[in-house]
Each structure stands twice: as structure tokens, then as C-alpha cells.
Design a protein around this motif. Structure first.
Motif, mmCIF file in Angstrom:
data_model
loop_
_atom_site.group_PDB
_atom_site.id
_atom_site.type_symbol
_atom_site.label_atom_id
_atom_site.label_comp_id
_atom_site.label_asym_id
_atom_site.label_seq_id
_atom_site.Cartn_x
_atom_site.Cartn_y
_atom_site.Cartn_z
ATOM 1 N N TRP A 86 0.831 -1.210 0.000
ATOM 2 C CA TRP A 86 0.000 0.000 0.000
ATOM 3 C C TRP A 86 0.864 1.258 0.000
ATOM 4 N N LYS A 105 7.927 4.543 -4.001
ATOM 5 C CA LYS A 105 7.447 5.917 -3.890
ATOM 6 C C LYS A 105 8.554 6.924 -4.191
ATOM 7 N N GLU A 119 2.677 8.726 -12.039
ATOM 8 C CA GLU A 119 1.836 7.847 -11.233
ATOM 9 C C GLU A 119 0.672 7.263 -12.013
ATOM 10 N N ASN A 123 1.276 3.561 -11.461
ATOM 11 C CA ASN A 123 0.525 3.129 -10.298
ATOM 12 C C ASN A 123 -0.715 2.320 -10.648
ATOM 13 N N HIS A 126 -0.519 -0.273 -8.253
ATOM 14 C CA HIS A 126 -0.679 -0.016 -6.818
ATOM 15 C C HIS A 126 -1.977 -0.669 -6.360
ATOM 16 N N TRP A 131 -4.280 6.663 -7.170
ATOM 17 C CA TRP A 131 -3.025 7.358 -6.818
ATOM 18 C C TRP A 131 -2.446 7.944 -8.105
ATOM 19 N N GLU A 132 -2.887 9.168 -8.415
ATOM 20 C CA GLU A 132 -2.408 9.756 -9.675
ATOM 21 C C GLU A 132 -1.435 10.895 -9.444
ATOM 22 N N LYS A 134 0.661 13.379 -5.924
ATOM 23 C CA LYS A 134 1.037 13.427 -4.520
ATOM 24 C C LYS A 134 -0.155 13.634 -3.585
ATOM 25 N N PHE A 136 -2.763 11.936 -3.331
ATOM 26 C CA PHE A 136 -3.495 10.701 -3.006
ATOM 27 C C PHE A 136 -3.613 10.531 -1.494
ATOM 28 N N PHE A 138 -3.633 8.433 1.477
ATOM 29 C CA PHE A 138 -3.241 7.099 1.939
ATOM 30 C C PHE A 138 -4.022 6.675 3.180
ATOM 31 N N ASN A 143 -10.030 3.426 -0.492
ATOM 32 C CA ASN A 143 -9.166 3.391 -1.674
ATOM 33 C C ASN A 143 -8.365 2.095 -1.770
#
Lengths: 523, 205
Positions: A86, A105, A119, A123, A126, A131-132, A134, A136, A138, A143
């Protein structure tokens, strides 16, 4: 009669012992049989997800599926969100660098170089949705993409350049009702295609392993162990065992041969003893990329050539892309003999923002170890060699923006302008760019752990224990019988033999001649 | 002149077992060393180690024999006639001169033999045995093991073992030739096979 008794008895013992030593089998069969029966039983799921009412509905967004999962598995998402699958980074202690948070990352490689600014494309792999860039989140549990790993319907695919979102063609209800333990097909979808195509990165992990035979991989073969990835890469609270040292630094949480086979699986003690300094893989993976070729070299500096104003691709007879305007020139190889290095389980890395020395090739990752290191063993590696962009003024290996949806956004694959691509990339990672770029040679080390061959194909003694093209001919920090010798002892020894022969020869000739002479005199 | 038993049954058994083992150890050993190719490396290692153990047993028996029979006295070095023996091999033998020392059942070795065989017994063979055992039983340094049993590398052991092997090859060459220098070229060989040899009568002197 008695006179022959002792010698013939001794001879009989010798012959018997001799026969017993050569007919001994190299593997303890009972252990292998035990493992086969243990892993031969396939797990039957205890529940049928298609019967849960929560899943008998149509989902408009994949996040709704996740919410439904969490509804029952109400703490599992926290485990996932603690995992490197993740976060794409881990807390690592790097020798001489201290504690760093590193992973996909933020680490640069010498394939597509890095995910930052790219990304949306990278990604796809991922285990999250969207997550396209910064921004995104977490911390948003919805998600988490449970399906990427747990789909057992074999219909779940992620959208190309979709930042991890499922392809619109996926029927989320079908998938949600057919979830279970991860199979090769779940793991392989990403891990076999790292670097933008089949077998590009690892060399020992590729699509042929979805369904293969023993000659290729005794463990995963349908006519072999028929193991799933997760049989060895077991998980405790979604923390998978095993990691790859292109991104990891510490000697922990490794998935090893020994976890099933033990440290001394051979009946031959001489071979067991090798295990102190030689990894199992070194002998048991004589070659990798056994079915499809793997990328051995990547030269970014030739990228950008056009045919009639348009980017193009060239392929070799096997269909491997040897040149692409967007990426440069590639060298592919099949049935590759690994290179060998000492490895103690720790590694260091080129970290984004490190200034490079004049020593080339730049080591994107360094596997530590030497003969004197009690923790180090000889392991097989694939070394990927590249020529990639760097800033000759700041001495940074640069992060270019390669992917873009449209022209004019700075993505090299659309604009073919390194300056603007590097400008965008470096700004995104918060590092200066001088406006000048050049290309530098780099190397990256990939430990080879899969594609274990049948024991009859294991590397023979003589492939290393020889002075003639030894597989480990590059590792010179120790004495190895059959490969090494002391030049002085060799010279003196052969000299002594020659002198003995000469002395004996001359003496014999003179003796015979003088005897003839004396006989003549006698007559 | 009369036929005498010079080499007892065990003496001959020991000699021939030893010669077979040393030649076999030489073949397999030099295959491991990379000089020959015969059995294949892995077989060579197994055979070399097996032969080494058999050799150890033989050495044990031989030591017992040497001390119980007093045969060890045969190898006490002496300077008496040593020069004469060397001179015999260098010149006398060509002039058909007589052997400077007399071979008897009680003293079957000439001074040069005494010296060389003693060196084999107390120097070369022990070096080969000790370095060979270390070769087989050394442990790589391991963090959890007993430090004193660790050996950092094979280099010194291997070089010593190889040097000894080269010496033994040279010895065998010289030995095979020198046994032809008896009363007749095959007298010594026959004696080592049958045990009996025609020796100069003590009274005929």
C-alpha cells in the motif's frame, strides 16, 4: 590362504564403502515427500462469498466493493494500509545513511526510472484506487483495492494508465462474489510485468510461470509442486514474507528456501557445508529467463529518433522491442547465466538527491557482503545495465516526467523533450535542475530466486571449481579448490616432477650405457 | 647367498595398500586441483575423502606394526655410509661398484632410504594427513560457532596439501626408478611382492 585373508578383507570393505558412497542419493527423499503431501492439499475456502447479501448488488464504484469488504473484515484494511504493497515505502536502516523511508514511492531505478510525475501510468500496479499524484489520500480505507490480490474469478483487470482504477469492462459484482486466497494470476499480473512488459525487470518472474512445467520452475510447475506464490511468500496480517533488494535494505522478513527445506537438505555433507557460504539459488538456478527473454540493458540516450516525424518501434525476430523512440535501445537475453555476488542481506541504494561520484557505472543498488562476512553467501543476480539521464551540474540522477496524457504537458513520451521532461520531474520531487542534462551508465542488481531447476540440472561442481571460466570467477576474495592455485607452489611442484623425470632419465641412460661398456670390456 | 624373508606379510600388505592409496589419492587429488580429468569433480572429491579414511586406518595399523615388531628402528637415521650411498648412486653404480651397504632382514634400508623414508613418515605424511583433515573438517567462520574451530580460509591448508602432493609425485618417480638398482633390475620388486630376496650371506663377507 591366510596370507590373502587380510588384504582381500580390506579390499572388500573398500569396495563396499565405495559403492555405498556413490549410490547415495543427494536429497533426503522423506523431506521432499513430506513437503509434497503438505503442499499438495489445496485449501478449500470456508465461506462462499457469492451467498453474502452484501455482495448481491451492483457496484457503481470499486470503492463501494472495498466498503463492503470492510463491513465484515472490519480491521483488515488497517493491516493492508500498514503494508509496503500500500505505502510503496518501508522504514529501512541503511548502512552509513541511517533510517530512511524508501520504496517505489521515492527510489529511482534504471528501467522506467521512477514513478514521480508518472503515477497515472506506473501506479496501475498499486493496490489502491486513484493514486495519480502526490495528493493521493493514503488514509482513506475505501481506496484499498482488495480485488487486485483477492479476485479469484480471473476477470479483474486494472485500467491502463488509470492510476490503479479497474478497467471499465470489469463486472465488480462478479469479482466481489468470487474472492479468495491470492493465486499466481493475482501476483503475476503486476510482478511478472514490472518495468513495462513481460519479464522486463526480474528475469526469473514472468508470464510463463502462470502455467509451466518442471524444467522451468519445479515449485510453480503444474507438473511439479504446483505452488502458489503465497505458499512461500506467506503473510501474517497482510505483511508478505519476502521483498526485493532493488528497494529493500535490511536483512529481515526474507522468504527463504530454508523455511521449507531446512539448512542441510542434502545427504552429502560436503554439499551441505557449501550452504554456509553459498545460497541454494546459486546451484539450483543455473539460468533464468528460460522461456521469454528479459531486458539486460536499456540505453535511454538513443531515445527520440523519429521516422517520418513519428515515433516508432523496432523488434527482433522473437518480438522483443529492441528500439522504441519513447524509451531508447534495449538488449534482451534468454536463458541467461546469472552473475554472482556476495550478499549478507543488506543493501544500499542510490537515493533521490544523492550526488554521484565520477565512478561509473553508478550503482543504483549495492548488495553488501564479502567472503569474510559470516552472514554473506554467494547469490545469483541479474545485473541490469542502463544509460540514463542525469544532471552534470548538480550531479543528480534525474527523475524525468515520461508519461503524459497529452502533448505539451512535459511528458517525454509525448513531447520528446528531455529538458522539459526533467524540469517537470525534478520540480515535482523538489530538487533543483540546472537545465543541462547528460547520460550516465548505471547498474542495478536483482537477486535471482525463482525458476529453480530440477536437481538433475543443478550447477555442477566443475562449473565453479575450475580455473577455466568459473561461474564465480569474479569473486576473488577466497581460495577455492579447483579454481585457485599458488603460482609458486605450482611452478616448484611441476619443476620438481620434471627434474625427477630428467634426473631418472639421464641416470638410466648413463647406467645402461656404462653397463654395455663394461660388458664389452668383459668380452 | 641365500633366499631370506625380508618383507613380512603385513609389511608387503602395508606397502602395496599404501602405494595404491597414494596413487589413487594423487589421481583424485590432482583432479580436484584441476590438473586431471578422470572421475569427474564430485566423484573425485568423494573418492579422495573415502581413500583418505582408508589411508588413516592403514596408518593406524602400520604404526601399531612398527612399534610391536620394533621395525621402527629400521628408520633411525644414520650418517654412517650416507656419503658412500650418495656417491654410489652418483658414480659407483656406473662403474658396477658394489653396494656400499649390505641389505639384511634386520637392516633392510640403506642410509639414504632411512633418511628419506623417515622424512616421509614424520614430515610429509603427517603434513598431508593434518592438512587433509583440516580440508575436510574446517568450518567457515559462523557467527554462532566456536571461534577456535573456525578457519578463515582454505588457502594455507590447500597450498600445503598441494605442495606435499607434488613432493609425493616426485618421490614416486624417484622410488620407481631406484628400485631397479638392486642386484638385478627386478630384484627389489620381486622381493616386495614375494617377501623373499636373495641376500648376500653374512658369512660370505
Amino acid at each position: 590362504m591366510k596370507r590373502f585373508l587380510i588384504p582381500s578383507l580390506a579390499l572388500a570393505i573398500f569396495v563396499l564403502y565405495f559403492i555405498s558412497t556413490i549410490t547415495k542419493q543427494d536429497i533426503v527423499p522423506s523431506q521432499i515427500e513430506e513437503l509434497k503431501s503438505e503442499y499438495g492439499e489445496k485449501i478449500r475456502p470456508s465461506v462462499d462469498h457469492s451467498k453474502f447479501s452484501q455482495l448481491k448488488k451492483s457496484f457503481s464504484k470499486p470503492q463501494e466493493v472495498t466498503a463492503a469488504c470492510i463491513d465484515c473484515h472490519n480491521e483488515r484494511h488497517t493491516e493492508v494500509m500498514n503494508s509496503s504493497h500500500w505505502n510503496w515505502e518501508r522504514e529501512e536502516y541503511i548502512e552509513g545513511r541511517g533510517v530512511r523511508y524508501i520504496g517505489k514511492k521515492n527510489i529511482l531505478n534504471n528501467f522506467c526510472i521512477g514513478i514521480n510525475t508518472n503515477e497515472q501510468s506506473c501506479n496501475k500496479c498499486h493496490i489502491g484506487y486513484g493514486w495519480e499524484d502526490k495528493s493521493f489520500d493514503f488514509a482513506n480505507a475505501n481506496n484499498v483495492d482488495c480485488l487486485a490480490c483477492h479476485d479469484n474469478s480471473d476477470t479483474y483487470v486494472k485500467k491502463s494508465s488509470g492510476a490503479g482504477m479497474p478497467d471499465p469492462s470489469v463486472n465488480l459484482t462478479t469479482v466481489a462474489q468470487k474472492v479468495g486466497k491470492p493465486t499466481k494470476s493475482n501476483c503475476g499480473t503486476c510482478h511478472f510485468f514490472g518495468g513495462g512488459g513481460n519479464n522486463v525487470k526480474h528475469g526469473d518472474l514472468e508470464k510463463a510461470l502462470f502455467d509451466t512445467h518442471r524444467e522451468i520452475d519445479v515449485h510453480m510447475a503444474s507438473d511439479g509442486g504446483n505452488l502458489e506464490c503465497v505458499d512461500c511468500h506467506t503473510a501474517e496480517r497482510h505483511q508478505m514474507l519476502g521483498k526485493v533488494y532493488s528497494l529493500s535494505s535490511m536483512n529481515r522478513n526474507r522468504s527463504t528456501c530454508e523455511q521449507c527445506h531446512g539448512a542441510t537438505p542434502h545427504t552429502n555433507e560436503v554439499i551441505n557445508e557449501h550452504g554456509v557460504k553459498v545460497a541454494c539459488q546459486t546451484c539450483h538456478i543455473p539460468e533464468y529467463a528460460k522461456v521469454n527473454a528479459t531486458k539486460m540493458a536499456w540505453d535511454w540516450s538513443t531515445a527520440g529518433k523519429m521516422k517520418e516525424g513519428k515515433p516508432y518501434e523496432e523488434k527482433d525476430s522473437l518480438g522483443n522491442i529492441t528500439y522504441a523512440s519513447i524509451k531508447g535501445t534495449f538488449i534482451w537475453k534468454q536463458n541467461v547465466q546469472p552473475e554472482y555476488v556476495w550478499f549478507n542481506g543488506t543493501a544500499s541504494h542510490y537515493l533521490t538527491g544523492d550526488t554521484i561520484s565520477s565512478e561509473t557505472p553508478i550503482q543504483m543498488n549495492t548488495l553488501h557482503g564479502s567472503y569474510d562476512d559470516p552472514d554473506a553467501k554467494i547469490i545469483p543476480v541479474k545485473v541490469h545495465r542502463a544509460v540514463q539521464p542525469y544532471d552534470p551540474v548538480t550531479k543528480f540522477v534525474v527523475q524525468p516526467k515520461t508519461f503524459a496524457n497529452r502533448e505539451g504537458e512535459g511528458g517525454y513520451w509525448k513531447d520528446f523533450d528531455w529538458n522539459s521532461s526533467i524540469q517537470h520531474g525534478m520540480e515535482y520531487v523538489g530538487l533543483p535542475y540546472s537545465g543541462h542534462y547528460s547520460f550516465v551508465k548505471t547498474e542495478m542488481y536483482w537477486p535471482i530466486n525463482h525458476m529453480v531447476s530440477p536437481k538433475t540440472k543443478a550447477v555442477a561442481c566443475k562449473e565453479c571449481h575450475t580455473s577455466n571460466n568459473s561461474r564465480v570467477g569474479n569473486l576473488r576474495d577466497f581460495y577455492m579448490p579447483g579454481r585457485d592455485y599458488n603460482a609458486t607452489v605450482e611452478f616448484m611442484g611441476i619443476g620438481a616432477i620434471v627434474m625427477s623425470l630428467l634426473g631418472v632419465g639421464v641416470h638410466a641412460v648413463v647406467r645402461v650405457a656404462s653397463k654395455k661398456q663394461s660388458m664389452k670390456n668383459h668380452i | 647367498m641365500k633366499k631370506q624373508l625380508v618383507y613380512s606379510r603385513f609389511n608387503r600388505f602395508w606397502h602395496w595398500m599404501q602405494s595404491v592409496l597414494i596413487i589413487f589419492l594423487g589421481l583424485t587429488g590432482f583432479e580436484i586441483h584441476g590438473s586431471l580429468s578422470f572421475f569427474g569433480f564430485d566423484q573425485a572429491v568423494t573418492l579422495h575423502n573415502t581413500a583418505a579414511y582408508i589411508f588413516l586406518v592403514l596408518i593406524g595399523l602400520a604404526i601399531f606394526w612398527h612399534f610391536t615388531t620394533g621395525e621402527w628402528r629400521q628408520y633411525l637415521p644414520t650418517r654412517q655410509h650416507l656419503r658412500a650411498q650418495i656417491e654410489y648412486y652418483l658414480t659407483g653404480i656406473f662403474r658396477n661398484a658394489p653396494h656400499p651397504t649390505r641389505k639384511t632382514a634386520i637392516s633392510k634400508l640403506n642410509p639414504l632410504q632411512k633418511l628419506v623414508y623417515l622424512a616421509l613418515k614424520i614430515l610429509v605424511i603427517p603434513i598431508m594427513v593434518v592438512s587433509g583433515l583440516l580440508f575436510m573438517y574446517y568450518r567457515y567462520p559462523q557467527s554462532s560457532s566456536i571461534q577456535s574451530l573456525n578457519i578463515d580460509g582454505l588457502e594455507a591448508i590447500a597450498i600445503l596439501h598441494t605442495a606435499g602432493a607434488f613432493f609425493l609425485v616426485s618421490f614416486i618417480i624417484a622410488h620407481l626408478y631406484l628400485i631397479t638398482t638392486g642386484h638385478t633390475p627386478t630384484a627389489n620388486l620381486k622381493a616386495m611382492i614375494t617377501g623373499y630376496e636373495v641376500l648376500e650371506d653374512e658369512h660370505s663377507k
